[in-house]
Design an enzyme around this catalytic site. Sequence first.
Site, mmCIF file in Angstrom:
data_model
loop_
_atom_site.group_PDB
_atom_site.id
_atom_site.type_symbol
_atom_site.label_atom_id
_atom_site.label_comp_id
_atom_site.label_asym_id
_atom_site.label_seq_id
_atom_site.Cartn_x
_atom_site.Cartn_y
_atom_site.Cartn_z
ATOM 1 N N GLU A 85 6.397 4.503 7.300
ATOM 2 C CA GLU A 85 6.114 5.542 6.728
ATOM 3 C C GLU A 85 6.505 6.690 7.253
ATOM 4 O OE1 GLU A 85 1.293 4.565 5.571
ATOM 5 O OE2 GLU A 85 1.626 5.988 7.498
ATOM 6 N N SER A 113 -7.447 10.905 0.923
ATOM 7 C CA SER A 113 -7.801 11.647 -0.169
ATOM 8 C C SER A 113 -6.740 11.794 -1.449
ATOM 9 C CB SER A 113 -8.021 13.344 0.145
ATOM 10 O OG SER A 113 -6.727 13.490 0.783
ATOM 11 N N THR A 149 -0.192 -3.604 11.407
ATOM 12 C CA THR A 149 -0.974 -3.202 10.050
ATOM 13 C C THR A 149 -0.493 -4.309 8.983
ATOM 14 O OG1 THR A 149 -1.453 -1.220 10.454
ATOM 15 C CG2 THR A 149 -1.612 -1.949 8.230
ATOM 16 N N THR A 201 0.953 -1.089 0.053
ATOM 17 C CA THR A 201 0.065 -0.174 0.005
ATOM 18 C C THR A 201 1.014 1.319 -0.049
ATOM 19 O OG1 THR A 201 -0.292 -0.192 2.381
ATOM 20 C CG2 THR A 201 -1.940 -1.132 1.169
ATOM 21 N N LYS A 228 3.628 -6.938 4.227
ATOM 22 C CA LYS A 228 3.435 -5.552 4.031
ATOM 23 C C LYS A 228 3.318 -4.762 5.139
ATOM 24 C CE LYS A 228 0.310 -3.150 3.678
ATOM 25 N NZ LYS A 228 -0.668 -2.464 4.411
#
Length: 404
Positions: free
Chosen positions: A280, A404, A200, A166, A189
């Site tokens: 991230e 978004s 996650t 992702t 992942k």
Amino acid sequence: MTDLAGTTRLLRAQGVTAPAGFRAAGVAAGIKASGALDLALVFNEGPDYAAAGVFTRNQVKAAPVLWTQQVLTTGRLRAVILNSGGANACTGPAGFADTHATAEAVAAALSDWGTETGAIEVAVCSTGLIGDRLPMDKLLAGVAHVVHEMHGGLVGGDEAAHAIMTTDNVPKQVALHHHDNWTVGGMAKGAGMLAPSLATMLCVLTTDAAAEPAALERALRRAAAATFDRLDIDGSCSTNDTVLLLSSGASEIPPAQADLDEAVLRVCDDLCAQLQADAEGVTKRVTVTVTGAATEDDALVAARQIARDSLVKTALFGSDPNWGRVLAAVGMAPITLDPDRISVSFNGAAVCVHGVGAPGAREVDLSDADIDITVDLGVGDGQARIRTTDLSHAYVEENSAYSS
């Protein structure tokens, strides 16, 4: 690479198809608007189909988790279908029906391909944005495609590892080749919402060792507790965390439980390190070790408290050896403490001794990407380690715009 007798090799260029008896594939089904690979299949050719799994502890569980938990009550799996681009979480009965339909479609496609399969033998995993239904027309068309694209070689495993990404920047896979001629492979992942209760993560592990479901479950639970459950990036816990372990038995070698435990642990530990490195916005890979706690549980609580503290994480992003923030964080942990006994070191350099700053503490260099924080509480023998990262501008930017 030449195999040397008596050696065990850990190779990151290989994954779920490294063990004998497994095929895999990854295709672009159109679930992701980018057109990137987004649907993966891992298929167990047997002769055995034993399996085990561990799942998120979040009480809000995605439909694929609920389905796969039911499937695994049989201790048997032939296939795992995984999609990225949508979590199918918080989608109600319709979302569960979508998961069931996906498993039925995989079973039908595999049966048409020549391997009689039932939906009860198919695990389903999803990852992506929470709250939206999956585009089932694209997903079901992709199922037929991915079945016919399966490869028995390493290419299929590599494609599958790419298809489950992702916000990951790179695929994560590894294989351990045991010197007794059996193998454990894996792919994972995960880049955000990394916290205990897995991370996650979607993770599929495969082995050609001959093992019963109970042996697989023991090995998997022990490994997950020591690795994925101790990776804590942002304190958030996903609705979709799933780690599966499948055995084909194709090597016909039944390893000792201790050997299986160790092999699965090493594969999970390596995947965990890869997840940490690709979290991230990460600029620092941080290991927090707490020693001298009254109990191991106290050490784990203290390490998590430090790893989750925003002020500690932002200081590390700035390469600032602000040991005071570490003490302030550990002081909030609900554990046995004596502030006058706490000592802290950064990368082996003492910055606080018995609750007081050490000479030169402000000059300790934290500019490298890897940072080790060690906190000695001085009240017992308990110890624990947590992997985490810094908190950067990029992390905030990425997560502020995710939907978004």
